[in-house]
Design an enzyme around this catalytic site. Structure first.
Site, PDB file in Angstrom:
ATOM      1  N   VAL A 158       0.850  -1.197   0.000  1.00  0.00           N
ATOM      2  CA  VAL A 158       0.000   0.000   0.000  1.00  0.00           C
ATOM      3  C   VAL A 158       0.881   1.241   0.000  1.00  0.00           C
ATOM      4  O   VAL A 158       1.849   1.326   0.767  1.00  0.00           O
ATOM      5  CB  VAL A 158      -0.934   0.021   1.231  1.00  0.00           C
ATOM      6  CG1 VAL A 158      -1.805   1.286   1.218  1.00  0.00           C
ATOM      7  CG2 VAL A 158      -1.806  -1.226   1.268  1.00  0.00           C
ATOM      8  N   ASP A 160       0.690   5.283   0.780  1.00  0.00           N
ATOM      9  CA  ASP A 160      -0.089   6.351   1.406  1.00  0.00           C
ATOM     10  C   ASP A 160       0.531   7.681   0.982  1.00  0.00           C
ATOM     11  O   ASP A 160       1.603   8.058   1.463  1.00  0.00           O
ATOM     12  CB  ASP A 160      -0.072   6.193   2.930  1.00  0.00           C
ATOM     13  CG  ASP A 160      -0.957   7.198   3.654  1.00  0.00           C
ATOM     14  OD1 ASP A 160      -1.470   8.112   3.003  1.00  0.00           O
ATOM     15  OD2 ASP A 160      -1.116   7.065   4.885  1.00  0.00           O
ATOM     16  N   GLY A 164       0.707  12.219   6.467  1.00  0.00           N
ATOM     17  CA  GLY A 164       0.480  12.913   7.733  1.00  0.00           C
ATOM     18  C   GLY A 164       1.363  12.356   8.835  1.00  0.00           C
ATOM     19  O   GLY A 164       2.544  12.059   8.634  1.00  0.00           O
ATOM     20  N   CYS A 346     -13.577  27.729   8.711  1.00  0.00           N
ATOM     21  CA  CYS A 346     -13.696  26.480   7.954  1.00  0.00           C
ATOM     22  C   CYS A 346     -14.945  25.699   8.370  1.00  0.00           C
ATOM     23  O   CYS A 346     -15.638  25.118   7.521  1.00  0.00           O
ATOM     24  CB  CYS A 346     -12.447  25.628   8.145  1.00  0.00           C
ATOM     25  SG  CYS A 346     -11.002  26.267   7.260  1.00  0.00           S
TER      26      CYS A 346
END
Length: 389
Positions: A158, A160, A164, A346
């Site tokens: 995988v 990503d 983050g 926001c």
């Protein structure tokens, strides 16, 4: 409205909702009249625009509702049109500029983000499958929802993109047995994610690299990207989706999670662009789909998450205010007011304007995922959701 000389004027019909604003100096009046969107945030930061009882959300909501009724002058609409025309130039996020833009927001301090994020430091929209969920539960539910869309199996490779602080990558490795590579341009996030993986005993299944996604060369069974597409920039959507297609195996699945604009394209809020997310842009479907269609990727599914990011931001704002003394010990008052304005504005945007979250499920073959969404909600396939409950 209380003016700098103490005069008080009332505008509108007098019906609810009713809010109050105090402008404390003449320079702020001029700024608000000549560059209203940018100056609104700046004057709040400087303390020259005061909202009694800090009813910032209600005041911003009222202003946005009035703007939607067509109350902006012709010159402002012309200014917006010029900013629209300049989007492709302003958002040319080459590797160097992209790294600088990321550092501006994400490398200020992990300690700040720990004060208002959940324990896993998920800095993107949570998934409130039930309204009474805590922030931690909703973020776990978000990761579980994405994992089910990815159809993760043990041993899968995988990628990503924009990992983050590593929470999604570690979840896929720990709970689903995947081998995950996370890439980021943030030095802080890279260092923290690496330490977290080591502390969790996942270093053999997760690795984090300080690398631009455009430099990745391997192939992967699955690709996930959460909250990163907003930083790619309009001129680079073709590069982005072409790269996803190149890196994805023939039977692979990609899940791209991004804030989205559900109306016609519009330029980035100039205050957000200057102070929070330089180079950032919230794309509409009009912006994204041509690039997806040209990439060779098959669009398996598109889900629009409505009513999730507003509550997420509300949780963040509450936690920010609960820790306000700690924030003030770290930064000056102008920064505190800037960050508060960011969180509140926001939240208001998701509740009052045309913003939502898009989840694109992409592959290179039509039948890479089941034909219906039933698999997403079968109890046997959602262990992380059960844990969150």
């Amino acid at each position: 409205m209380t003016w700098p000389d103490g005069r008080v004027e009332r505008f509108g019909t007098g019906e609810a909702p009713e809010e109050a604003i105090h402008i404390t100096d003449d320079a702020a009046v001029k700024a608000l009249a000549t560059r209203p969107v940018l100056a609104l945030g700046e004057c709040y930061m400087d303390g020259t625009l005061v909202v009694p009882d800090d009813r910032l959300y209600d005041t911003l909501a009222m202003l946005v509702r009035n703007q939607r009724m067509g109350g902006m002058p012709a010159w402002f609409n012309a200014y917006q049109s010029s900013r629209m025309a300049a989007r492709r130039f302003v958002q040319r996020n080459d590797a160097l500029r992209a790294r600088k833009n990321v550092a501006h927001h994400y490398d200020i301090s992990d300690d700040l983000y720990r004060l208002f994020l959940d324990e896993d430091m998920q800095y993107s929209c949570a998934y409130f499958a039930r309204p009474e969920m805590t922030l931690e539960q909703a973020q776990e539910a978000k990761k579980a929802h994405i994992a089910r869309k990815l159809r993760i199996e043990p041993g899968m490779r995988v990628l990503d993109i924009g990992c983050g602080w590593g929470g999604m990558a570690m979840t896929l490795a720990r709970d689903f047995g995947a081998q995950v590579t996370g890439v980021t341009l943030s030095q802080n996030q890279h260092a923290t994610a690496t330490k977290r993986a080591e502390a969790a005993g996942l270093s053999d299944r997760v690795k984090f690299e300080l690398r631009d996604y455009r430099k990745v060369q391997d192939n992967f069974d699955r690709i996930v990207s959460v909250g990163m597409l907003e930083h790619v920039g309009l001129p680079h959507y073709g590069d982005y989706f072409d790269k996803v297609c190149d890196l994805l195996d023939a039977d692979g699945v990609a899940l791209i999670h991004t804030i989205g604009n559900v109306e016609a394209p519009s330029p980035t809020n100039p205050w957000l662009e200057k102070y929070i997310f330089p180079g950032g842009y919230v794309p509409s479907m009009t912006d994204l789909m041509p690039a997806v269609e040209r990439s060779g990727l098959y669009t398996q599914d598109i889900e629009i998450l409505r009513g999730h990011y507003g509550p997420t931001l509300h949780h963040w704002h509450l936690r920010f205010e609960e820790n306000i003394d700690k924030v003030r010990a770290m930064y000056d008052e102008r920064f505190v007011r800037m960050f508060r304005f960011y969180l509140v504005a926001c939240e208001m945007a998701f509740e009052e304007q045309w913003q939502a979250v898009f989840q694109f499920q992409l592959g290179r073959k039509q039948y890479a995922v089941p034909k219906t969404r039933d698999y997403l909600y079968e109890p046997a396939e959602q262990p992380a959701m059960r844990a969150a409950e």
